[in-house]
Design a protein around this motif. Structure first.
Motif, PDB file in Angstrom:
ATOM      1  N   LYS A 117      37.874  -8.423  22.655  1.00 64.79           N
ATOM      2  CA  LYS A 117      37.967  -7.799  23.969  1.00 64.79           C
ATOM      3  C   LYS A 117      37.349  -8.664  25.060  1.00 64.79           C
ATOM      4  O   LYS A 117      37.870  -8.734  26.182  1.00 64.79           O
ATOM      5  CB  LYS A 117      37.266  -6.436  23.942  1.00 64.79           C
ATOM      6  CG  LYS A 117      37.431  -5.616  25.221  1.00 64.79           C
ATOM      7  CD  LYS A 117      38.884  -5.213  25.437  1.00 64.79           C
ATOM      8  CE  LYS A 117      39.043  -4.177  26.545  1.00 64.79           C
ATOM      9  NZ  LYS A 117      38.653  -4.654  27.869  1.00 64.79           N
ATOM     10  N   ARG A 162      31.767  -2.741  30.861  1.00 64.18           N
ATOM     11  CA  ARG A 162      32.123  -2.502  29.455  1.00 64.18           C
ATOM     12  C   ARG A 162      31.820  -1.033  29.146  1.00 64.18           C
ATOM     13  O   ARG A 162      30.799  -0.708  28.542  1.00 64.18           O
ATOM     14  CB  ARG A 162      31.332  -3.441  28.537  1.00 64.18           C
ATOM     15  CG  ARG A 162      31.539  -4.928  28.878  1.00 64.18           C
ATOM     16  CD  ARG A 162      30.682  -5.819  28.007  1.00 64.18           C
ATOM     17  NE  ARG A 162      30.895  -7.218  28.276  1.00 64.18           N
ATOM     18  CZ  ARG A 162      30.072  -7.973  29.030  1.00 64.18           C
ATOM     19  NH1 ARG A 162      28.992  -7.433  29.596  1.00 64.18           N
ATOM     20  NH2 ARG A 162      30.331  -9.254  29.228  1.00 64.18           N
ATOM     21  N   THR A 174      33.668   3.106  17.046  1.00 65.38           N
ATOM     22  CA  THR A 174      34.773   2.688  17.903  1.00 65.38           C
ATOM     23  C   THR A 174      34.514   3.201  19.312  1.00 65.38           C
ATOM     24  O   THR A 174      33.641   4.065  19.522  1.00 65.38           O
ATOM     25  CB  THR A 174      36.113   3.259  17.399  1.00 65.38           C
ATOM     26  OG1 THR A 174      36.121   4.684  17.596  1.00 65.38           O
ATOM     27  CG2 THR A 174      36.340   2.937  15.933  1.00 65.38           C
ATOM     28  N   PRO A 175      35.257   2.717  20.314  1.00 67.94           N
ATOM     29  CA  PRO A 175      35.077   3.239  21.674  1.00 67.94           C
ATOM     30  C   PRO A 175      35.256   4.752  21.764  1.00 67.94           C
ATOM     31  O   PRO A 175      34.676   5.392  22.647  1.00 67.94           O
ATOM     32  CB  PRO A 175      36.158   2.497  22.463  1.00 67.94           C
ATOM     33  CG  PRO A 175      36.289   1.182  21.747  1.00 67.94           C
ATOM     34  CD  PRO A 175      36.141   1.529  20.297  1.00 67.94           C
ATOM     35  N   THR A 213      29.194  -9.877  20.546  1.00 71.25           N
ATOM     36  CA  THR A 213      30.068  -8.719  20.671  1.00 71.25           C
ATOM     37  C   THR A 213      29.734  -8.001  21.966  1.00 71.25           C
ATOM     38  O   THR A 213      28.579  -8.030  22.423  1.00 71.25           O
ATOM     39  CB  THR A 213      29.904  -7.764  19.476  1.00 71.25           C
ATOM     40  OG1 THR A 213      30.612  -6.553  19.734  1.00 71.25           O
ATOM     41  CG2 THR A 213      28.449  -7.420  19.214  1.00 71.25           C
ATOM     42  N   GLN A 214      30.710  -7.336  22.550  1.00 69.76           N
ATOM     43  CA  GLN A 214      30.476  -6.659  23.820  1.00 69.76           C
ATOM     44  C   GLN A 214      29.366  -5.621  23.713  1.00 69.76           C
ATOM     45  O   GLN A 214      28.631  -5.400  24.674  1.00 69.76           O
ATOM     46  CB  GLN A 214      31.771  -6.019  24.316  1.00 69.76           C
ATOM     47  CG  GLN A 214      32.769  -7.024  24.873  1.00 69.76           C
ATOM     48  CD  GLN A 214      33.893  -6.369  25.639  1.00 69.76           C
ATOM     49  OE1 GLN A 214      34.334  -5.269  25.307  1.00 69.76           O
ATOM     50  NE2 GLN A 214      34.380  -7.040  26.659  1.00 69.76           N
ATOM     51  N   TRP A 240      30.869  -2.422  15.672  1.00 73.46           N
ATOM     52  CA  TRP A 240      31.597  -1.995  16.863  1.00 73.46           C
ATOM     53  C   TRP A 240      33.023  -2.541  16.772  1.00 73.46           C
ATOM     54  O   TRP A 240      33.244  -3.740  16.863  1.00 73.46           O
ATOM     55  CB  TRP A 240      30.904  -2.516  18.109  1.00 73.46           C
ATOM     56  CG  TRP A 240      31.562  -2.192  19.417  1.00 73.46           C
ATOM     57  CD1 TRP A 240      32.169  -3.067  20.260  1.00 73.46           C
ATOM     58  CD2 TRP A 240      31.660  -0.913  20.042  1.00 73.46           C
ATOM     59  NE1 TRP A 240      32.635  -2.429  21.379  1.00 73.46           N
ATOM     60  CE2 TRP A 240      32.344  -1.099  21.274  1.00 73.46           C
ATOM     61  CE3 TRP A 240      31.249   0.375  19.679  1.00 73.46           C
ATOM     62  CZ2 TRP A 240      32.616  -0.040  22.146  1.00 73.46           C
ATOM     63  CZ3 TRP A 240      31.520   1.424  20.554  1.00 73.46           C
ATOM     64  CH2 TRP A 240      32.180   1.214  21.754  1.00 73.46           C
ATOM     65  N   ASP A 241      33.984  -1.646  16.566  1.00 70.66           N
ATOM     66  CA  ASP A 241      35.368  -2.053  16.380  1.00 70.66           C
ATOM     67  C   ASP A 241      36.209  -1.586  17.570  1.00 70.66           C
ATOM     68  O   ASP A 241      36.584  -0.417  17.661  1.00 70.66           O
ATOM     69  CB  ASP A 241      35.924  -1.458  15.080  1.00 70.66           C
ATOM     70  CG  ASP A 241      37.351  -1.926  14.781  1.00 70.66           C
ATOM     71  OD1 ASP A 241      37.891  -2.740  15.570  1.00 70.66           O
ATOM     72  OD2 ASP A 241      37.923  -1.467  13.770  1.00 70.66           O
ATOM     73  N   ASN A 242      36.496  -2.525  18.471  1.00 66.94           N
ATOM     74  CA  ASN A 242      37.410  -2.207  19.574  1.00 66.94           C
ATOM     75  C   ASN A 242      38.810  -2.790  19.321  1.00 66.94           C
ATOM     76  O   ASN A 242      39.645  -2.823  20.214  1.00 66.94           O
ATOM     77  CB  ASN A 242      36.859  -2.679  20.926  1.00 66.94           C
ATOM     78  CG  ASN A 242      36.499  -4.160  20.932  1.00 66.94           C
ATOM     79  OD1 ASN A 242      36.962  -4.928  20.092  1.00 66.94           O
ATOM     80  ND2 ASN A 242      35.650  -4.558  21.874  1.00 66.94           N
TER      81      ASN A 242
END
Length: 535
Positions: free
Chosen positions: A467, A359, A529-530, A384-385, A461-463
């Motif tokens: 995911k 991840r 975000t990522p 969440t991841q 955390w917004d992917n």
């Protein structure tokens, strides 16, 4: 005539008497939502001097009670209404059951359901429905039964595995005049662990050259003792996710919370004796069928149900983790030289790299956040991841300071549970970590956090998708389906509730936002975000 023990008049509606009884037994906060069926339970709350936290949904109230219990070490209490109120809190009850959290749910119920139909909030078997997700669920049809069940629940929380209990009281009984509850009786001390059994465990530890100790959530409140036992032995250790922090952040022979890494089975096979304390060694701990040990295994647990069917266990020990640690420290425990700190550190580095590779980008952000937060911060995370990585790579200095919905695995846990934790730890740092999808299960509890004036950072955390589910589908050679949903403008949504919101673009901005949020006087949503990981 006043009852001087409970500080309340001897005769009053039962709903009010229950609140005074709880206050007399140390309950200072109740989470819930009033309704026409349970309003009598609210008659005595203010008079008793109990604070009430108004949730926006009974699921939020249950998670708040859970978070409060985990932070305070005392039971979390929730009041809910008949029917839908009880149904809404059943998910938190299931989570508390899975994670051994002392939550007491008190609900109203209808007086009669067999001979009458079409009533407001009617269920076929409300008590039986709740029994599916808690240790027990009973109906108290009169005052003495209600008092007995409350005291029973509190006594069991203190002396047995802590799991939720549910008590329902008919509306007519809540409204009826009742005598005040009797004074609380002190609990008798738990029986001491047998000396012969302590000697047996100590002998096995001393006979080993490479002992390994696995510490779970049941050992958290005995962390100091187990840290001393492990250190005196020179044993290596693993902790489960729930046991993180027991060994501290820098123990040289601690493999950390990497039990679920496949290679850990080979490491465990190197031990010539394994002692597992306060852990189920469950699917959620290992993510494989077997621990991997070839050596003798002693398991220590307060729950006989965990020991009766323990696989590949040479000696099940029914005992409190703290009592056994204290007893072992009175024995001579010889220092071993079988484990090498360099090998342990190398394994941890490999496993961190594996986690980061699975991840990408989360592990470095964990380092950035950890550097910005006080050592005594208490964290509540969601499914969440970001949290899956953090549970492995984020070293914890203190035990019982990271709470995650492990067993039941519900979404929507982090925000309301963090509210409960922040209420229990007023003035101490608390944060929530949630994913974009799970956050929307309980986002309405932002209103509660704003009302309470909590300086609560909420790391979102917004992917842009589910995911973890997408990755699982791909591994199973299933075309990813239904894993992308339209998200709102989370910062605008938070501000609409009266919270602050930040969307940092650099690591420095992230750290600054977190530090400011810890003293903001209201919750702050911090949007990640990522892309931030690569900033």
């Amino acid at each position: 005539m006043a009852d001087h023990t409970n500080g309340f008049r001897a005769q009053a509606p039962l709903g009010a008497q229950i609140s005074h009884m709880l206050k007399a037994r140390g309950v200072d906060t109740i989470f819930g939502i009033p309704g026409v069926h349970n309003q009598e339970m609210y008659r005595g709350i203010e008079e008793a001097g109990i604070a009430h936290v108004l949730a926006r949904h009974e699921q939020g109230a249950g998670f708040m009670a859970d978070g409060y219990a985990r932070a305070s070490g005392t039971p979390g209490v929730a009041y809910v209404i008949t029917g839908p109120g009880l149904c809404n809190i059943m998910t938190p009850m299931g989570q508390a059951y899975s994670d051994s959290v002392p939550v007491l749910v008190l609900s109203s119920c209808l007086d009669e359901v067999a001979a009458k139909s079409g009533q407001l909030h009617q269920m076929l078997d409300q008590c039986g429905a709740a029994a599916c997700v808690c240790e027990w669920s009973f109906e108290a049809r009169d005052a003495q039964s209600a008092y007995h069940l409350v005291d029973r629940a509190l006594a069991e929380f203190a002396s047995r595995r802590a799991r939720p209990r549910h008590i329902q009281v008919p509306i007519a009984a809540l409204e009826g005049v009742a005598t005040a509850a009797p004074a609380a009786r002190p609990l008798a001390a738990a029986p001491a662990i047998a000396e012969a059994l302590v000697d047996q465990v100590a002998k096995a530890l001393n006979a080993a050259q490479k002992p390994l100790v696995i510490l779970g959530g049941g050992a958290v409140r005995a962390a100091k003792g187990w840290r001393q036992v492990v250190g005196r032995l020179g044993a290596a250790s693993f902790t489960t996710y729930a046991g993180r922090g027991i060994m501290g952040a820098d123990a040289p022979l601690d493999f950390g919370s990497y039990l679920a890494r496949p290679e850990s089975a080979g490491v465990i096979a190197e031990a010539d004796f394994v002692l597992a304390v306060g852990t189920e060694l469950s699917e959620n701990d290992l993510w494989r069928e077997d621990l991997g040990h070839d050596a003798p295994l002693i398991r220590v647990d307060i729950d006989p149900a965990q020991l009766g069917g323990a696989p590949n266990c040479d000696l099940p020990v029914l005992a409190d983790a703290g009592a056994l640690a204290e007893a072992l420290l009175t024995r001579d425990l010889g220092m071993k030289q079988g484990w090498q700190a360099a090998s342990v550190a190398a394994a941890r580095a490999r496993w961190r790299a594996e986690s980061d590779g699975e991840r990408p980008g989360v592990a470095p952000l964990c380092d950035v956040l950890r550097a910005a937060l006080p050592e005594d911060v208490m964290v509540y995370s969601d499914m969440t991841q970001f949290a899956y990585v953090a549970q492995e790579v984020w070293p914890m200095a203190h035990p019982g300071h990271w709470h995650h919905p492990s067993g039941f695995g519900t979404l929507g846990y982090a925000l309301p549970a963090a509210i409960g934790g922040a209420v229990a730890r007023r003035g101490k740092p608390t944060i929530a970590i949630a994913g974009d999808y799970g956050f929307q299960y309980t986002v309405q509890e932002l209103g509660t956090a704003v009302e309470l004036g909590l300086s609560l950072p909420i790391l979102l955390w917004d992917n842009g998708k589910l995911k973890e589910i997408e990755d699982s589908m791909v591994r199973a050679q299933i075309a990813p389906n239904a894993v992308i949903a339209h998200n709102p403008d989370f910062c605008a949504l938070a501000r609409a509730y009266g919270a602050f919101a930040e969307a940092p673009r650099t690591h420095q901005e992230l750290q600054d936002a977190v530090r400011a949020a810890l003293s903001a006087g209201r919750p702050t949503l911090i949007y990640m975000t990522p892309a931030l990981a690569a900033a």
